[in-house]
Design a protein around this motif. Structure first.
Motif, PDB file in Angstrom:
ATOM      1  N   TYR A  23       2.994   5.901   2.373  1.00  0.00           N
ATOM      2  CA  TYR A  23       2.712   4.906   3.399  1.00  0.00           C
ATOM      3  C   TYR A  23       2.569   5.538   4.778  1.00  0.00           C
ATOM      4  N   GLN A  26      -1.137   7.327   4.947  1.00  0.00           N
ATOM      5  CA  GLN A  26      -2.169   6.507   4.308  1.00  0.00           C
ATOM      6  C   GLN A  26      -3.576   7.060   4.527  1.00  0.00           C
ATOM      7  N   LYS A  29      -5.708   8.271   1.629  1.00  0.00           N
ATOM      8  CA  LYS A  29      -6.424   7.352   0.740  1.00  0.00           C
ATOM      9  C   LYS A  29      -7.912   7.307   1.099  1.00  0.00           C
ATOM     10  N   CYS A  59      -0.083   3.706 -12.103  1.00  0.00           N
ATOM     11  CA  CYS A  59      -0.540   3.336 -10.766  1.00  0.00           C
ATOM     12  C   CYS A  59      -1.822   2.535 -10.939  1.00  0.00           C
ATOM     13  N   ALA A  62      -4.056   2.132  -7.235  1.00  0.00           N
ATOM     14  CA  ALA A  62      -3.248   2.787  -6.204  1.00  0.00           C
ATOM     15  C   ALA A  62      -3.403   4.304  -6.289  1.00  0.00           C
ATOM     16  N   ASP A 121      -1.472  -1.882  -6.285  1.00  0.00           N
ATOM     17  CA  ASP A 121      -1.980  -2.246  -4.962  1.00  0.00           C
ATOM     18  C   ASP A 121      -3.332  -2.923  -5.188  1.00  0.00           C
ATOM     19  N   LEU A 147       4.956  -3.813  -6.328  1.00  0.00           N
ATOM     20  CA  LEU A 147       3.656  -4.318  -5.884  1.00  0.00           C
ATOM     21  C   LEU A 147       3.507  -4.063  -4.392  1.00  0.00           C
ATOM     22  N   CYS A 148       2.357  -3.567  -3.990  1.00  0.00           N
ATOM     23  CA  CYS A 148       2.029  -3.361  -2.580  1.00  0.00           C
ATOM     24  C   CYS A 148       0.846  -4.259  -2.263  1.00  0.00           C
ATOM     25  N   THR A 149       1.051  -5.178  -1.341  1.00  0.00           N
ATOM     26  CA  THR A 149      -0.028  -6.084  -0.943  1.00  0.00           C
ATOM     27  C   THR A 149       0.360  -6.749   0.371  1.00  0.00           C
ATOM     28  N   HIS A 172       0.863   2.151   7.892  1.00  0.00           N
ATOM     29  CA  HIS A 172      -0.485   2.638   7.666  1.00  0.00           C
ATOM     30  C   HIS A 172      -0.997   3.320   8.922  1.00  0.00           C
ATOM     31  N   PHE A 180       1.195  -5.477   5.719  1.00  0.00           N
ATOM     32  CA  PHE A 180       1.306  -4.910   4.376  1.00  0.00           C
ATOM     33  C   PHE A 180       2.776  -4.857   3.991  1.00  0.00           C
ATOM     34  N   CYS A 182       5.910  -4.440   0.530  1.00  0.00           N
ATOM     35  CA  CYS A 182       6.275  -4.052  -0.833  1.00  0.00           C
ATOM     36  C   CYS A 182       7.049  -5.195  -1.465  1.00  0.00           C
TER      37      CYS A 182
END
Length: 196
Positions: A23, A26, A29, A59, A62, A121, A147-149, A172, A180, A182
């Motif tokens: 996180y 980020q 990503k 994952c 993610a 995610d 869950l990440c959202t 982020h 965002f 968890c």
């Protein structure tokens, strides 16, 4: 037969640290070149009998979390990545093409309840996307879900996965329009004051 919580697999401190680092960093990503250079994190073929491994982590959508877990180079857990973006096939047999619109279209070697923990995610902040991704998560997990959202998905996350929002707030480098968060369905340590 009831098993004690001591018998339930827990994320190691290294895996939890990797998740936190994800996180904070980020930006990786968004850096596909970094992903393409990290072929050395691929472990080769995944054994067909997933039940024989010590601790499996899936994952779902993610890839950056997967990347951080692979950087740990730990033999305490094994991972795979379920992802729509085929560029992540660079991870070899650990990559599984995944489209949330067809949530149970999975390879036959992914048997029901074959993962100790599923980290997900979902790609969109929509009820439909979360509902469909939840089908995949519930199929894969032995019970533990992280869950990440977005925070706006809290009600749907509870409804479809029985997860609760953690105190831990991921950071982020990107300026996200939605907060965002968890969500977990087990004692993860993400609610403790030592996690930041």
């Amino acid at each position: 037969m009831c098993e004690s919580d001591d018998d339930v697999p827990q994320l190691s401190s290294e895996a939890l640290a990797a998740l936190q680092e994800f996180y904070i960093e980020q930006q990786q990503k968004e850096d596909i070149k970094t992903t393409e250079r990290s072929n050395n994190y691929s472990l080769g073929s995944i054994e067909e009998n997933w039940q024989l491994s010590q601790f499996w982590i899936a994952c779902v959508s993610a890839p950056s979390i997967y990347q951080k877990l692979k950087e740990q180079n730990s033999n305490e857990f094994s991972t795979c990545i379920l992802e729509y973006d085929k560029r992540f096939s660079a991870y070899g047999a650990e990559y599984i093409f995944y489209d949330y619109n067809d949530p149970l279209n999975l390879p036959t070697n992914l048997t029901a309840h074959s993962f100790d923990i599923v980290l997900a995610d979902p790609p969109y902040l929509s009820e439909e996307c979360l509902r469909k991704t939840a089908q995949t998560i519930k199929y894969l997990t032995k019970g533990k879900i992280l869950l990440c959202t977005g925070s706006i998905m809290e009600e749907h996350a509870a409804k479809y996965l029985g997860v609760k929002m953690c105190k831990f707030i991921p950071k982020h480098t990107q300026n996200l329009a939605n907060e965002f968060r968890c969500y977990v369905n087990y004692d993860s340590g993400l609610d403790s004051n030592s996690v930041s």
